[in-house]
Design a protein around this motif. Structure first.
Motif, PDB file in Angstrom:
ATOM      1  N   UNK A  30       0.845  -1.241  -0.033  1.00 15.13           N
ATOM      2  CA  UNK A  30       0.110   0.021  -0.047  1.00 15.13           C
ATOM      3  C   UNK A  30       1.034   1.519   0.076  1.00 15.13           C
ATOM      4  N   UNK A  31       2.086   0.944   0.685  1.00 14.78           N
ATOM      5  CA  UNK A  31       2.893   2.199   0.396  1.00 14.78           C
ATOM      6  C   UNK A  31       3.575   2.508  -0.899  1.00 14.78           C
ATOM      7  N   UNK A  32       3.317   1.813  -2.093  1.00  9.66           N
ATOM      8  CA  UNK A  32       3.607   2.063  -3.271  1.00  9.66           C
ATOM      9  C   UNK A  32       4.607   0.904  -3.767  1.00  9.66           C
ATOM     10  N   UNK A  33       4.885  -0.169  -3.005  1.00  8.03           N
ATOM     11  CA  UNK A  33       5.652  -1.024  -3.446  1.00  8.03           C
ATOM     12  C   UNK A  33       5.171  -2.366  -4.241  1.00  8.03           C
ATOM     13  N   UNK A  34       6.137  -2.903  -5.019  1.00 11.49           N
ATOM     14  CA  UNK A  34       5.720  -4.350  -5.858  1.00 11.49           C
ATOM     15  C   UNK A  34       6.467  -5.284  -5.005  1.00 11.49           C
ATOM     16  N   UNK A  35       5.843  -6.415  -4.441  1.00 13.31           N
ATOM     17  CA  UNK A  35       6.495  -7.382  -3.770  1.00 13.31           C
ATOM     18  C   UNK A  35       6.308  -8.702  -4.533  1.00 13.31           C
ATOM     19  N   UNK A  36       7.075  -9.586  -4.347  1.00 13.77           N
ATOM     20  CA  UNK A  36       6.929 -10.898  -4.953  1.00 13.77           C
ATOM     21  C   UNK A  36       7.025 -11.902  -3.723  1.00 13.77           C
ATOM     22  N   UNK A  37       6.058 -13.048  -3.942  1.00 18.02           N
ATOM     23  CA  UNK A  37       6.121 -13.959  -2.772  1.00 18.02           C
ATOM     24  C   UNK A  37       6.165 -15.286  -3.604  1.00 18.02           C
ATOM     25  N   UNK A  38       6.783 -16.292  -2.859  1.00 21.53           N
ATOM     26  CA  UNK A  38       6.838 -17.589  -3.013  1.00 21.53           C
ATOM     27  C   UNK A  38       6.415 -18.227  -1.682  1.00 21.53           C
ATOM     28  N   UNK A  39       5.193 -19.155  -1.865  1.00 20.35           N
ATOM     29  CA  UNK A  39       5.169 -19.795  -0.544  1.00 20.35           C
ATOM     30  C   UNK A  39       4.672 -21.172  -0.920  1.00 20.35           C
ATOM     31  N   UNK A  40       4.741 -22.069   0.082  1.00 16.96           N
ATOM     32  CA  UNK A  40       4.444 -23.596   0.007  1.00 16.96           C
ATOM     33  C   UNK A  40       5.039 -24.375   1.135  1.00 16.96           C
ATOM     34  N   UNK A  41       4.638 -25.647   1.198  1.00 21.49           N
ATOM     35  CA  UNK A  41       4.642 -26.655   2.360  1.00 21.49           C
ATOM     36  C   UNK A  41       5.765 -27.261   2.374  1.00 21.49           C
ATOM     37  N   UNK A  42       6.007 -27.559   3.711  1.00 18.95           N
ATOM     38  CA  UNK A  42       7.104 -28.308   4.208  1.00 18.95           C
ATOM     39  C   UNK A  42       6.475 -29.787   4.716  1.00 18.95           C
ATOM     40  N   UNK A  43       7.271 -30.916   4.562  1.00 15.90           N
ATOM     41  CA  UNK A  43       6.936 -32.233   5.198  1.00 15.90           C
ATOM     42  C   UNK A  43       7.960 -32.887   5.862  1.00 15.90           C
ATOM     43  N   UNK A  44       8.154 -32.071   7.164  1.00 16.96           N
ATOM     44  CA  UNK A  44       9.157 -32.517   8.079  1.00 16.96           C
ATOM     45  C   UNK A  44       8.760 -33.680   9.225  1.00 16.96           C
ATOM     46  N   UNK A  45       7.417 -33.780   9.313  1.00 16.13           N
ATOM     47  CA  UNK A  45       6.830 -34.712  10.356  1.00 16.13           C
ATOM     48  C   UNK A  45       5.525 -35.050  10.031  1.00 16.13           C
ATOM     49  N   UNK A  46       4.828 -35.669  10.646  1.00 17.14           N
ATOM     50  CA  UNK A  46       3.367 -36.329  10.631  1.00 17.14           C
ATOM     51  C   UNK A  46       2.401 -35.199  11.262  1.00 17.14           C
TER      52      UNK A  46
END
Length: 257
Positions: free
Chosen positions: A152-168
């Motif tokens: 909202x302050x005038x910035x362009x932001x790139x995001x990558x998100x995803x899962x981790x499988x370290x335990x049940x």
């Protein structure tokens, strides 16, 4: 078969060749395991994992033009561009909230695209995972809100998100398919500034408390790469990449920490 046109790009359906919407990723989409199907849409790119039934990663670009739209509803749909055997359907989530206390958690959040004409694509179940309610509605939601506040302050932001499988973690209680529910999640947030790329990364787990401070979950991009097996921003020069990935807190203050 219907043709759809987006700007100068015309394709059949919504599964595009590499580069059709490269703007979803900063300096290249993540690389790693080549198995699975990559789907690129106007508001995100994801790589589906047929074994887990969830996306290994979802990359998206948040700008002032994509946020601050009206409240949008959650109308869950099976991804039309995936084989039904490789993803979940709405019925697979039956009783999940009551039994294992999970929400249908967006990876590319609906609020970050509430002003986009393509916002409904965030409700495809390829962009969803069973995320513990306290995590989804607590620190994870606050971090996503911090990204939008910065944009909202005038910035362009790139995001990558995803899962981790370290335990049940848990099993979907009434699903007809075998799905591997993540034990945690990562989020890599980056911005290209005059002096290069700045990035902050976070890892949160399904047992997070609703009142937890997301700032306490910040890690380096390199740590996320180690846990996820992915290479982020692979087109960035090696010298710039090493410094950015091994430094903590490139956007710490900008994200309210």
């Amino acid at each position: 078969m219907k043709l759809r046109t987006f700007g100068l790009v015309t394709a059949i359906g919504l599964t595009f060749s590499a580069g059709a919407y490269a703007e979803n990723c900063l300096d290249g989409c993540p690389t790693g395991d080549n198995n699975g199907q990559t789907i690129t849409r106007p508001i995100y790119t994801l790589k589906n994992n047929a074994k887990t039934k969830f996306a290994d990663w979802v990359a998206y670009h948040v700008t002032q033009s994509t946020i601050s739209g009206p409240s949008r509803h959650r109308d869950w749909k099976t991804d039309p561009d995936l084989n039904s055997a490789n993803t979940l359907s709405p019925s697979d989530y039956k009783d999940a909230h009551a039994v294992i206390h999970t929400d249908r958690g967006h990876q590319a959040p609906i609020a970050s695209f509430s002003n986009s004409p393509d916002w409904e694509m965030t409700n495809y179940l390829s962009n969803i995972t069973p995320q513990a309610s306290d995590l989804n509605e607590g620190p994870w939601a606050r971090l996503e809100g911090a990204v939008r506040d910065y944009v909202k302050q005038g910035h362009d932001v790139y995001v990558v998100t995803g899962p981790l499988y370290e335990s049940y973690f848990a099993t979907l209680p009434d699903s007809s398919k075998t799905a591997t529910i993540p034990s945690g999640y990562f989020k890599v947030i980056a911005e290209k500034q005059a002096d290069g790329v700045h990035a902050s990364a976070f890892i949160m787990y399904q047992d997070a408390g609703r009142s937890d401070n997301y700032c306490a979950s910040e890690v380096t991009v390199s740590q996320v790469e180690t846990k996820s097996g992915l290479d982020f921003m692979p087109q960035l020069s090696s010298s710039a990449s090493y410094e950015m990935k091994h430094s903590l807190g490139g956007l710490t203050k900008q994200l309210g920490c």
